[in-house]
Design a protein around this motif. Structure first.
Motif, PDB file in Angstrom:
ATOM      1  N   GLU A  10       0.821  -1.206   0.000  1.00  0.00           N
ATOM      2  CA  GLU A  10       0.000   0.000   0.000  1.00  0.00           C
ATOM      3  C   GLU A  10       0.859   1.262   0.000  1.00  0.00           C
ATOM      4  O   GLU A  10       0.511   2.250  -0.666  1.00  0.00           O
ATOM      5  CB  GLU A  10      -0.937  -0.001   1.207  1.00  0.00           C
ATOM      6  N   ASP A  11       1.975   1.250   0.714  1.00  0.00           N
ATOM      7  CA  ASP A  11       2.875   2.404   0.697  1.00  0.00           C
ATOM      8  C   ASP A  11       3.368   2.679  -0.718  1.00  0.00           C
ATOM      9  O   ASP A  11       3.429   3.836  -1.161  1.00  0.00           O
ATOM     10  CB  ASP A  11       4.070   2.162   1.620  1.00  0.00           C
TER      11      ASP A  11
ATOM     12  N   ARG B 239       3.112   5.978  -5.727  1.00  0.00           N
ATOM     13  CA  ARG B 239       2.901   6.134  -7.174  1.00  0.00           C
ATOM     14  C   ARG B 239       1.779   7.133  -7.433  1.00  0.00           C
ATOM     15  O   ARG B 239       1.880   7.972  -8.336  1.00  0.00           O
ATOM     16  CB  ARG B 239       2.560   4.775  -7.809  1.00  0.00           C
ATOM     17  N   ALA B 240       0.703   7.041  -6.660  1.00  0.00           N
ATOM     18  CA  ALA B 240      -0.410   7.971  -6.836  1.00  0.00           C
ATOM     19  C   ALA B 240       0.007   9.396  -6.484  1.00  0.00           C
ATOM     20  O   ALA B 240      -0.380  10.356  -7.164  1.00  0.00           O
ATOM     21  CB  ALA B 240      -1.595   7.535  -5.981  1.00  0.00           C
ATOM     22  N   ARG B 241       0.797   9.538  -5.420  1.00  0.00           N
ATOM     23  CA  ARG B 241       1.263  10.871  -5.038  1.00  0.00           C
ATOM     24  C   ARG B 241       2.137  11.474  -6.141  1.00  0.00           C
ATOM     25  O   ARG B 241       2.006  12.659  -6.473  1.00  0.00           O
ATOM     26  CB  ARG B 241       2.060  10.790  -3.735  1.00  0.00           C
ATOM     27  N   THR B 242       2.996  10.659  -6.710  1.00  0.00           N
ATOM     28  CA  THR B 242       3.847  11.124  -7.816  1.00  0.00           C
ATOM     29  C   THR B 242       2.999  11.578  -8.993  1.00  0.00           C
ATOM     30  O   THR B 242       3.358  12.513  -9.720  1.00  0.00           O
ATOM     31  CB  THR B 242       4.808  10.009  -8.248  1.00  0.00           C
ATOM     32  N   GLY B 243       1.848  10.940  -9.155  1.00  0.00           N
ATOM     33  CA  GLY B 243       0.931  11.311 -10.233  1.00  0.00           C
ATOM     34  C   GLY B 243       0.063  12.509  -9.916  1.00  0.00           C
ATOM     35  O   GLY B 243      -0.773  12.892 -10.743  1.00  0.00           O
ATOM     36  N   GLY B 244       0.231  13.095  -8.736  1.00  0.00           N
ATOM     37  CA  GLY B 244      -0.488  14.314  -8.394  1.00  0.00           C
ATOM     38  C   GLY B 244      -1.615  14.156  -7.395  1.00  0.00           C
ATOM     39  O   GLY B 244      -2.308  15.136  -7.085  1.00  0.00           O
ATOM     40  N   SER B 245      -1.828  12.949  -6.849  1.00  0.00           N
ATOM     41  CA  SER B 245      -2.900  12.756  -5.874  1.00  0.00           C
ATOM     42  C   SER B 245      -2.579  13.470  -4.563  1.00  0.00           C
ATOM     43  O   SER B 245      -1.423  13.519  -4.141  1.00  0.00           O
ATOM     44  CB  SER B 245      -3.100  11.258  -5.603  1.00  0.00           C
TER      45      SER B 245
ATOM     46  N   GLY C 249      -3.091  15.625   4.437  1.00  0.00           N
ATOM     47  CA  GLY C 249      -2.547  16.952   4.707  1.00  0.00           C
ATOM     48  C   GLY C 249      -2.599  17.858   3.494  1.00  0.00           C
ATOM     49  O   GLY C 249      -2.899  19.052   3.608  1.00  0.00           O
ATOM     50  N   GLY C 250      -2.311  17.315   2.320  1.00  0.00           N
ATOM     51  CA  GLY C 250      -2.351  18.109   1.098  1.00  0.00           C
ATOM     52  C   GLY C 250      -3.739  18.608   0.770  1.00  0.00           C
ATOM     53  O   GLY C 250      -3.916  19.737   0.274  1.00  0.00           O
ATOM     54  N   TRP C 251      -4.746  17.765   1.051  1.00  0.00           N
ATOM     55  CA  TRP C 251      -6.125  18.184   0.776  1.00  0.00           C
ATOM     56  C   TRP C 251      -6.513  19.360   1.655  1.00  0.00           C
ATOM     57  O   TRP C 251      -7.119  20.336   1.188  1.00  0.00           O
ATOM     58  CB  TRP C 251      -7.082  17.014   1.000  1.00  0.00           C
ATOM     59  N   TRP C 252      -6.149  19.304   2.936  1.00  0.00           N
ATOM     60  CA  TRP C 252      -6.487  20.408   3.827  1.00  0.00           C
ATOM     61  C   TRP C 252      -5.724  21.679   3.467  1.00  0.00           C
ATOM     62  O   TRP C 252      -6.250  22.792   3.600  1.00  0.00           O
ATOM     63  CB  TRP C 252      -6.232  20.010   5.278  1.00  0.00           C
ATOM     64  N   LYS C 253      -4.531  21.527   2.989  1.00  0.00           N
ATOM     65  CA  LYS C 253      -3.768  22.694   2.533  1.00  0.00           C
ATOM     66  C   LYS C 253      -4.480  23.362   1.356  1.00  0.00           C
ATOM     67  O   LYS C 253      -4.592  24.594   1.285  1.00  0.00           O
ATOM     68  CB  LYS C 253      -2.351  22.279   2.141  1.00  0.00           C
ATOM     69  N   ALA C 254      -4.976  22.536   0.428  1.00  0.00           N
ATOM     70  CA  ALA C 254      -5.702  23.075  -0.719  1.00  0.00           C
ATOM     71  C   ALA C 254      -6.999  23.744  -0.296  1.00  0.00           C
ATOM     72  O   ALA C 254      -7.367  24.804  -0.816  1.00  0.00           O
ATOM     73  CB  ALA C 254      -5.980  21.946  -1.729  1.00  0.00           C
ATOM     74  N   LEU C 255      -7.699  23.142   0.675  1.00  0.00           N
ATOM     75  CA  LEU C 255      -8.952  23.725   1.140  1.00  0.00           C
ATOM     76  C   LEU C 255      -8.706  25.093   1.770  1.00  0.00           C
ATOM     77  O   LEU C 255      -9.440  26.058   1.506  1.00  0.00           O
ATOM     78  CB  LEU C 255      -9.610  22.796   2.166  1.00  0.00           C
TER      79      LEU C 255
END
Length: 264
Positions: free
Chosen positions: A174-175, A180-186, A190-196
Motif C-alpha cells: 500500500e505504501d 505512485r499515486a502521489r507522484t501522479g499528483g494525488s 494533509g495536502g487536501w487540507w492545505k488546498a482547502l
C-alpha cells in the motif's frame, strides 16, 4: 457554526476532490459503500431513515440518496469545514439535514432531530479516531438510536493482528501504491487540507476547523487521528452484541479494513 460567505463555491468540485483524496488511502472505497447500501436495503427496505454518523462531507448520504431516492438522512459531525461542504452540496434537498455535534460527548444524541429511532445508522472511515473505551461507549449510545430490527454499520480500519507477516506485506504494498499515486499528483490528507485552506471562500471554516483539531498539513504525521488503538472485526462485533444488538458480524473485508454490521 459562524456565518461564512460561501456563495459561488463549487461544492461538487470539493466533493469530488474529497472522494479522490479518500481513494488515495482506500482504492476499494466504493465497494464498501455498495455493500453497505446492499445491506441497508436488504434489512430495512428501500426508503430508510438513516443517521450518517461522523458524516464528513456527506459521502454516505450522497450515495444513499442516489441509490434509494425515497430515503432520508441526518448527518452529524463536528468538523465545521466538512459540514460546510456537506450543507453546500445538499442545499435545497429536503431529504437530508446536518447537525453539528461532538460524538465524544454525552449529549450528541439530544441534538438529533426527529425524536424517533433510525432505521439505519451508517458510518465509514471515521470512527478510527476514537480509542477503545470511548468507542465502546459510543456503540452503547448508537444502540439507543436504532429501532428494533434496524441496523448499524461501520466500515473502517480493522486490522487482524494474528497475521503479522501478511500485514507487513500489505503495508509495504500500500505504501508503494500510494507513493505512485502521489507522484501522479494525488493529494493525501494533509495536502487536501492545505488546498482547502487556500480557497478564499473556505479559508474561514478551514481555520475554524484547525482551531478545533489542528492543521493536518502541519502535524508531524500528516494526520490528526488515533493511530495507536485499532480494534479487530471480532472486537467490533462482540462489542455491538454487548451494547444490545441481537446479531453482529463482518459483511465485507479487505486486507486492512472491514464492514461490521449490527442488527437490533
Amino acid at each position: 457554526m459562524a456565518s461564512h460567505a460561501l456563495n459561488g463555491t463549487n461544492w461538487q468540485e470539493w466533493q469530488d476532490s474529497w472522494d479522490r483524496q479518500q481513494e488515495w488511502y482506500l482504492p476499494d472505497r466504493e465497494e464498501r459503500f455498495r455493500v453497505m447500501l446492499d445491506m441497508t436495503e436488504a434489512l430495512v427496505g428501500p426508503a430508510p431513515r438513516v443517521l450518517d454518523l461522523a458524516c464528513g462531507t456527506g459521502s454516505i448520504s450522497d450515495r444513499l440518496l442516489k441509490r434509494l431516492p425515497g430515503a432520508t438522512a441526518v448527518g452529524v459531525d463536528r468538523d465545521p469545514a466538512l459540514l460546510a461542504i456537506a450543507r453546500g452540496h445538499f442545499e435545497g434537498d429536503a431529504r437530508v439535514q446536518f447537525v453539528s455535534a461532538d460524538l465524544s460527548g454525552a449529549d450528541w444524541v439530544g441534538a438529533l432531530p426527529g425524536g424517533k429511532p433510525f432505521d439505519a445508522v451508517l458510518t465509514a472511515t471515521a470512527l478510527h479516531w476514537m480509542t477503545t473505551e470511548p468507542l465502546r461507549a459510543l456503540y452503547g449510545q448508537v444502540a439507543g438510536v436504532v429501532r428494533e430490527g434496524g441496523v448499524f454499520m461501520n466500515a473502517d480500519h480493522m486490522p487482524e493482528e494474528s497475521t503479522p507477516r501478511v500485514n507487513a506485506a500489505v503495508h509495504l504494498f500500500e505504501d508503494a501504491r500510494q507513493e505512485r499515486a502521489r507522484t501522479g499528483g494525488s493529494l493525501d490528507w494533509g495536502g487536501w487540507w492545505k488546498a482547502l485552506a487556500a480557497d478564499p471562500a473556505l479559508r474561514e471554516v478551514a481555520e475554524e476547523r484547525f482551531a478545533l483539531f489542528g492543521n493536518p498539513a502541519e502535524l508531524q504525521h500528516g494526520h490528526d487521528h488515533n493511530d495507536e488503538e485499532f480494534q479487530s472485526p471480532a472486537w467490533h462485533a462482540a462489542t455491538l452484541r454487548e451494547a444490545g444488538f441481537a446479531e453482529a458480524r463482518s459483511v465485507w473485508a479487505s486486507p486492512t479494513d472491514a464492514l461490521v454490521l449490527g442488527l437490533r
